[in-house]
Write an enzyme that holds these catalytic residues in place. Structure first.
Site, short mmCIF file in Angstrom:
data_model
loop_
_atom_site.label_atom_id
_atom_site.label_comp_id
_atom_site.label_asym_id
_atom_site.label_seq_id
_atom_site.Cartn_x
_atom_site.Cartn_y
_atom_site.Cartn_z
N PHE A 130 19.40 -7.44 22.20
CA PHE A 130 19.82 -7.89 23.52
C PHE A 130 20.25 -9.36 23.40
O PHE A 130 19.55 -10.15 22.78
CB PHE A 130 18.63 -7.75 24.47
N ASP A 211 10.02 -7.93 21.16
CA ASP A 211 10.49 -7.89 22.54
C ASP A 211 10.20 -6.47 23.06
O ASP A 211 10.80 -5.50 22.60
CB ASP A 211 12.01 -8.18 22.57
N TYR A 236 9.92 -5.63 35.20
CA TYR A 236 10.74 -5.01 36.25
C TYR A 236 11.36 -3.69 35.82
O TYR A 236 11.98 -3.01 36.62
CB TYR A 236 11.81 -5.97 36.79
N LYS A 237 11.23 -3.32 34.54
CA LYS A 237 11.80 -2.05 34.08
C LYS A 237 10.76 -0.96 34.28
O LYS A 237 10.50 -0.56 35.41
CB LYS A 237 12.28 -2.20 32.64
N ARG A 386 23.24 5.35 29.83
CA ARG A 386 21.79 5.47 29.63
C ARG A 386 21.20 6.25 30.80
O ARG A 386 21.51 5.97 31.96
CB ARG A 386 21.13 4.09 29.57
C1 LIG Z 1 15.92 -6.56 30.11
C2 LIG Z 1 15.81 -7.25 28.80
C3 LIG Z 1 15.74 -8.64 28.73
C4 LIG Z 1 15.86 -9.47 29.97
O1 LIG Z 1 15.37 -10.77 29.84
P1 LIG Z 1 15.09 -11.63 31.16
O2 LIG Z 1 14.61 -12.91 30.66
O3 LIG Z 1 14.08 -10.87 31.97
O4 LIG Z 1 16.37 -11.73 31.91
C5 LIG Z 1 15.56 -9.21 27.48
N1 LIG Z 1 15.49 -8.45 26.36
C6 LIG Z 1 15.58 -7.11 26.41
C7 LIG Z 1 15.49 -6.29 25.15
C8 LIG Z 1 15.76 -6.47 27.62
O5 LIG Z 1 15.88 -5.15 27.67
#
Ligand SMILES: *Cc1c(COP(=O)(O)O)cnc(C)c1O
Length: 426
Positions: A130, A211, A236-237, A386
């Site tokens: 990401f 992560d 939040y996921k 997805r």
């Molecule tokens: C959703 C997600 C993020 C989001 O990071 P935020 O700091 O909450 O914006 C980071 N890494 C991964 C792998 C994600 O899926």
């Protein structure tokens, strides 16, 4: 029952009737559309809503006294939520703290654990990470005066979808100080072998962090048992704590006492914090990696949401999630053959996360057609759809319906009327 006869609506309904978790669906506010985007933003539960309202009420009724009085004194709320989340990642309660956000927490953990010394200066990540993780690591390197082009190693994918653990291990040379990897890849949904990678890093004297955004709340973890050095994730996921809700981090207890790279007064031992001394006495737990005043209103929904995770074990949630994604993949294989789809996620139970990743060259337009037909999927450029059926609130019947609708879209080519351009937020 044979496999093909198992792929009927009646069979889906039978699975729903036998589902032990079925009653949790009523805990959520379902949308008029069929929701398959819980891997991006989980739906709102009534309990999360209530815990937000309770927080507002305590502010209304207690003012500043809310920090120390009321049902959930705010001063200890991050620690309370951490205790409630520890089981989601297989950690001791003091090894977790609910604070910051994914990106902020990676900054904090990299500032704390990335210590380039001599030729051990490199960080290993992957080319399928990401972007925010890569940006944070690049900027942390620059703060050390190092060039990310040279020092950030991004392990290549052989097929553009998956990363082979062997390739990651091969990249763990004696020039590497730190490895930072996703637990589950956000596009293909590949679940990495966290235990194996952790052991391999440690054999080579390298620290390793994960992560967990795409696995926490969907998959059980044993971070402490596996010896993972640190981890961070959003809530939040799959944890369903609402847009921009506060994130979490994990630090293995063997590192307790390590000076936070980014300190603030909330890094303090709780009983010392209000001494207001200019010498920080950081607490000896994951709490040390907090920075400033917690965002109470964005922590609040976690309370209601985590209550549900306390009632239902991660193993049960994972079993249902695997059942849902398996059913979806079986349906896709039977119903959508020769329509240009490729299932991009690994098929094995121990190698896939909580979503099905469907590749199609018309993915953007198909996603738009799905939305028009009352299904909320999620698109990731350039060609991924997805689909995340969530154990708490998605039914087998919904999985069955969504594949039927997708099939109709393909047969009628109803996606062709949409523009082949991604939205600003996709
Ligand atoms: C959703 C997600 C993020 C989001 O990071 P935020 O700091 O909450 O914006 C980071 N890494 C991964 C792998 C994600 O899926």
């Amino acid at each position: 029952m044979s496999q093909s006869s198992g792929l009927t609506k009646a069979y889906a309904q039978q699975l729903d009737a036998q589902d032990e978790l079925a009653s949790y669906r009523e805990e959520f506010y379902l949308l008029p559309s069929l929701y398959l985007d819980g891997n991006s933003l989980g739906l709102m539960s009534k309990r999360a809503e209530k815990s937000v309202m309770d927080m507002m009420q305590s502010w209304k009724e207690l003012g500043v006294e809310g920090w120390t009085t009321g049902r959930h004194p705010w001063f200890f709320f991050s620690e309370k939520l951490a205790e409630m989340s520890a089981a989601l990642v297989g950690a001791g309660p003091e090894e977790v703290i609910v604070t910051g956000s994914t990106t902020i927490n990676l900054h904090q953990l990299a500032a704390t654990f990335y210590r380039p010394v001599g030729k051990r200066s490199k960080v290993v990540a992957t080319e399928l990470d990401f972007p925010t993780d890569i940006y944070a690591l690049q900027s942390q390197m620059k703060l050390h005066g190092l060039d990310p082009e040279e020092h950030l190693v991004r392990v290549a994918s052989r097929d553009g979808r998956l990363i082979e653990e062997e390739d990651i291990i091969d990249a763990m040379t004696d020039e590497v100080a730190l490895v930072v990897l996703p637990t589950v890849l956000y596009r293909s949904g590949q679940l990495l072998d966290i235990e194996r990678l952790t052991a391999a890093a440690h054999e080579r004297g390298i620290l390793i962090g994960f992560d967990g955004c795409h696995s926490v709340g969907a998959i059980p973890h044993s971070f402490s048992k596996w010896g993972v050095d640190f981890a961070y994730w959003c809530n939040y996921k799959y944890v369903n704590a609402g847009p921009g809700s506060v994130g979490s981090l994990y630090v293995n207890r063997k590192h307790f006492g390590r000076t936070p790279g980014l300190a603030g007064w909330f890094s303090s031992k709780k009983d010392k914090q209000f001494d207001m001394d200019h010498t920080l006495e950081a607490c000896e737990s994951a709490g040390a990696y907090q920075i400033g005043t917690p965002h109470m209103l964005s922590l609040a929904p976690l309370l209601g949401s985590l209550e549900m995770f306390q009632e239902v074990s991660m193993e049960k949630l994972r079993t249902k999630s695997l059942g849902l994604t398996r059913f979806m993949m079986d349906l896709i294989e039977v119903e959508l053959t020769d329509m240009g789809f490729t299932i991009a996620n690994p098929q094995q139970d121990d190698r896939r996360g909580g979503h099905v990743s469907l590749e199609h060259e018309e993915a953007i337009r198909i996603c738009k057609a799905l939305k028009e037909a009352g299904i909320i999927p999620d698109f990731r450029a350039p060609n991924i759809i997805r689909l995340a059926p969530v154990a708490f609130y998605t039914t087998y019947t919904e999985v069955w319906e969504s594949v039927q609708i997708l099939k109709a879209i393909m047969l009628e080519k109803s996606y062709e009327k949409f523009e082949n351009k991604r939205e600003v937020v996709a």
